[in-house]
Design a protein around this motif. Structure first.
Motif, PDB file in Angstrom:
ATOM      1  N   GLU A 219      20.485 -43.090 114.685  1.00  0.00           N
ATOM      2  CA  GLU A 219      21.185 -42.128 115.733  1.00  0.00           C
ATOM      3  C   GLU A 219      20.747 -41.370 115.366  1.00  0.00           C
ATOM      4  OE1 GLU A 219      25.957 -41.557 115.712  1.00  0.00           O
ATOM      5  OE2 GLU A 219      26.162 -43.542 116.579  1.00  0.00           O
ATOM      6  N   GLY A 220      21.169 -40.581 114.021  1.00  0.00           N
ATOM      7  CA  GLY A 220      20.158 -39.446 113.509  1.00  0.00           C
ATOM      8  C   GLY A 220      18.447 -39.918 114.151  1.00  0.00           C
ATOM      9  N   PHE A 221      17.761 -41.007 114.084  1.00  0.00           N
ATOM     10  CA  PHE A 221      16.329 -41.232 113.694  1.00  0.00           C
ATOM     11  C   PHE A 221      16.165 -40.729 115.694  1.00  0.00           C
ATOM     12  CE2 PHE A 221      15.015 -42.436 110.099  1.00  0.00           C
ATOM     13  CZ  PHE A 221      14.653 -42.047 109.718  1.00  0.00           C
ATOM     14  N   ARG A 222      17.480 -41.356 116.757  1.00  0.00           N
ATOM     15  CA  ARG A 222      16.965 -40.847 118.240  1.00  0.00           C
ATOM     16  C   ARG A 222      18.036 -40.042 118.433  1.00  0.00           C
ATOM     17  NH1 ARG A 222      20.010 -45.944 117.582  1.00  0.00           N
ATOM     18  NH2 ARG A 222      21.999 -44.731 117.142  1.00  0.00           N
ATOM     19  N   ILE A 224      16.414 -37.735 116.493  1.00  0.00           N
ATOM     20  CA  ILE A 224      14.818 -36.893 116.262  1.00  0.00           C
ATOM     21  C   ILE A 224      14.210 -37.111 117.519  1.00  0.00           C
ATOM     22  CG2 ILE A 224      13.146 -36.375 115.044  1.00  0.00           C
ATOM     23  CD1 ILE A 224      15.011 -37.349 112.169  1.00  0.00           C
ATOM     24  N   ALA A 225      14.300 -38.491 117.986  1.00  0.00           N
ATOM     25  CA  ALA A 225      12.889 -38.735 119.284  1.00  0.00           C
ATOM     26  C   ALA A 225      13.234 -37.586 120.392  1.00  0.00           C
ATOM     27  CB  ALA A 225      13.253 -40.086 119.259  1.00  0.00           C
ATOM     28  N   ARG A 226      14.961 -37.875 120.800  1.00  0.00           N
ATOM     29  CA  ARG A 226      14.889 -36.542 121.712  1.00  0.00           C
ATOM     30  C   ARG A 226      14.481 -35.360 121.846  1.00  0.00           C
ATOM     31  NH1 ARG A 226      20.026 -39.760 121.645  1.00  0.00           N
ATOM     32  NH2 ARG A 226      21.004 -38.128 120.967  1.00  0.00           N
ATOM     33  N   SER A 227      13.947 -35.190 120.569  1.00  0.00           N
ATOM     34  CA  SER A 227      13.844 -34.009 121.086  1.00  0.00           C
ATOM     35  C   SER A 227      12.547 -33.536 120.058  1.00  0.00           C
ATOM     36  CB  SER A 227      14.316 -33.350 119.775  1.00  0.00           C
ATOM     37  OG  SER A 227      15.963 -33.593 119.740  1.00  0.00           O
ATOM     38  N   GLN A 228      11.259 -33.458 121.738  1.00  0.00           N
ATOM     39  CA  GLN A 228       9.863 -33.116 121.014  1.00  0.00           C
ATOM     40  C   GLN A 228       9.618 -32.555 119.946  1.00  0.00           C
ATOM     41  OE1 GLN A 228       7.020 -31.932 124.087  1.00  0.00           O
ATOM     42  NE2 GLN A 228       6.115 -34.305 124.066  1.00  0.00           N
ATOM     43  N   TRP A 229      10.071 -31.198 120.152  1.00  0.00           N
ATOM     44  CA  TRP A 229       9.712 -29.966 118.875  1.00  0.00           C
ATOM     45  C   TRP A 229      10.265 -30.507 117.677  1.00  0.00           C
ATOM     46  CZ3 TRP A 229      14.175 -27.972 115.925  1.00  0.00           C
ATOM     47  CH2 TRP A 229      15.053 -27.953 116.246  1.00  0.00           C
ATOM     48  N   LEU A 230      10.910 -31.405 117.193  1.00  0.00           N
ATOM     49  CA  LEU A 230      11.944 -31.962 116.245  1.00  0.00           C
ATOM     50  C   LEU A 230      10.966 -33.006 115.647  1.00  0.00           C
ATOM     51  CD1 LEU A 230      15.889 -32.320 116.005  1.00  0.00           C
ATOM     52  CD2 LEU A 230      14.013 -31.789 114.024  1.00  0.00           C
ATOM     53  N   TRP A 231      10.743 -33.804 116.661  1.00  0.00           N
ATOM     54  CA  TRP A 231       9.796 -35.254 115.534  1.00  0.00           C
ATOM     55  C   TRP A 231       8.405 -34.511 115.782  1.00  0.00           C
ATOM     56  CZ3 TRP A 231       5.874 -36.518 119.178  1.00  0.00           C
ATOM     57  CH2 TRP A 231       5.578 -36.699 120.238  1.00  0.00           C
ATOM     58  N   LEU A 351      23.315 -32.592 110.952  1.00  0.00           N
ATOM     59  CA  LEU A 351      22.843 -32.343 110.512  1.00  0.00           C
ATOM     60  C   LEU A 351      22.433 -32.896 109.069  1.00  0.00           C
ATOM     61  CD1 LEU A 351      21.511 -29.209 111.424  1.00  0.00           C
ATOM     62  CD2 LEU A 351      23.137 -27.794 110.253  1.00  0.00           C
ATOM     63  N   GLY A 352      23.192 -33.250 108.622  1.00  0.00           N
ATOM     64  CA  GLY A 352      22.213 -33.778 107.188  1.00  0.00           C
ATOM     65  C   GLY A 352      21.318 -34.910 107.766  1.00  0.00           C
ATOM     66  N   ARG A 353      21.401 -35.445 108.077  1.00  0.00           N
ATOM     67  CA  ARG A 353      20.778 -36.966 108.778  1.00  0.00           C
ATOM     68  C   ARG A 353      18.981 -36.130 109.206  1.00  0.00           C
ATOM     69  NH1 ARG A 353      24.492 -40.035 112.231  1.00  0.00           N
ATOM     70  NH2 ARG A 353      25.595 -37.443 112.372  1.00  0.00           N
TER      71      ARG A 353
END
Length: 410
Positions: A219-222, A224-231, A351-353
């Motif tokens: 869920e944490g990786f998904r 991040i993958a949905r947020s372009q600025w994050l990944w 947030l932790g993940r």
């Protein structure tokens, strides 16, 4: 009154929140102890018959412990109270240092004890780091995240300037045991402040259980993958950190000795980085919320890369120190904006993940980076190597701004 004039009302605002005030005070004291220990521990290794090889092995063991459990740490701090994670890890680390002092005073301390301690410290850090980055939104409201993170950065840089000097005084006055004993006491102060905290409630999370670990992590990786600025930023900074870590660890000593002609300049370069970081944290805290966060953060990255380029050509130690200040200050611009944005836009329960994946990305390539920059310095020399590192950082900053999710982040 004096504090208001120096820091400004916006920067002091988070300190009016009792949970953050306690958290910041405890962590500032603990960071000071860490910097004192950073002076004492290398001398302790050498006193026990170790060499540069052992120092490198101990650092590698600490990093290995971090990387090994970071993702687990991120899942854990999203599922149990983060304050509890911080209390437990500080208690363990404080007990480890106190035990080391007892062995040192009793004449029974060996290098094998230090190897075990460094590994355990790294393992604790895998839980402590995502917890300390994730707990800030539980201590202040969202409008105060930027000044709160600026204060955290200020505390780190303050400890980085004062701690080594204090460590030298303590070692000179009472020996290694006194310096390490001081570090153990600072962990106690940190724990006391944490126990007095009452953090803001966060959404309920499922009971910890083995079957849900991979689901939570996925869920944490998904997210991040949905947020372009994050990944995009996590990926870009996996490489940016390689060039900065390589430049400061490998190229700065060579620059001081070979180009600027005085090994003592190295201390001034590091002090310049710390001073620039501290001043930048003060200024950002006074500003409060930053408009056009993506542009501002990556402008800081680009400016730090330009500072590295300037260091490659610096004709005089004073110019080099000024550029080191620019580099440190520019990196803090990115760091404060990045942490505040992650804390504001990522759901509190995840947030932790996200922080653990971000930290893993920051650390993963560092060993290869040290080797690569060392190879460049050996075969090309310090000036071309600094030019390559600085140019790469500027290009990576430009690449980040080509990403719409980064460029349009407000």
């Amino acid at each position: 009154m004096i504090l208001r004039r120096v820091f400004g009302d916006p920067l002091l605002e988070p300190l009016r929140e009792r949970p953050f005030r306690l958290f910041w005070l405890g962590q500032t004291v603990s960071l000071l102890g860490d910097r004192v220990a950073a002076v004492a521990l290398p001398f302790l290794v050498l006193e026990l018959g170790g060499s540069a090889t052992q120092l490198g092995q101990l650092s590698a063991l600490y990093s290995a412990g971090q990387v090994l459990l970071l993702l687990l740490g991120g899942v854990l701090v999203d599922r149990i109270p983060r304050r509890n994670v911080l209390v437990v890890t500080d208690l363990i680390r404080g007990a480890l240092v106190a035990g080391m002092v007892a062995l040192l005073l009793g004449g029974g301390l060996t290098l094998a004890h230090l190897y075990a301690m460094y590994l355990l410290f790294g393992l604790c850090s895998a839980f402590f780091m995502p917890a300390t980055a994730s707990i800030v939104p539980e201590t202040v409201p969202k409008p105060l995240l930027v000044p709160a993170n600026a204060l955290r950065s200020f505390a780190g840089e303050f400890a980085g300037i004062v701690g080594p000097a204090l460590g030298g005084i303590l070692v000179g006055f009472g020996g290694l045991a006194l310096a390490l004993g001081f570090d153990a006491l600072t962990f106690g102060v940190g724990v006391a402040c944490l126990l007095l905290m009452r953090v803001r409630p966060r959404p309920a999370t499922p009971t910890l259980g083995k079957p849900r670990y991979w689901q939570d992590l996925g869920e944490g990786f998904r997210l991040i993958a949905r947020s372009q600025w994050l990944w995009a930023t996590i990926l870009i900074f996996a490489f940016v950190n390689v060039f900065f870590a390589g430049a400061t660890s490998v190229l700065f000593p060579l620059l001081a000795k070979e180009r600027l002609g005085d090994p003592q300049v190295l201390g001034w370069l590091f002090s310049g980085v710390a001073a620039g970081s501290l001043l930048s944290a003060l200024l950002l805290g006074r500003l409060g919320r930053v408009a056009r966060r993506g542009l501002a953060a990556y402008a800081g990255v680009a400016a730090s890369g330009l500072a590295l380029l300037g260091l490659a050509l610096a004709p005089h130690p004073a110019v080099a120190v000024a550029l080191a200040m620019l580099m440190g200050g520019s990196l803090v611009v990115f760091g404060v904006i990045w942490e505040s944005t992650v804390q504001e836009l990522v759901p509190l329960e995840a947030l932790g993940r996200v922080h653990s994946v971000d930290m893993l990305g920051s650390f993963a390539l560092l060993p290869l980076g040290f080797l690569a920059v060392g190879w460049l310095a050996t075969h090309l020399g310090v000036t071309p190597s600094l030019l390559i590192c600085g140019g790469a950082v500027v290009l990576l900053a430009g690449t980040g701004l080509l990403v719409p999710g980064v460029r349009n982040l407000r």
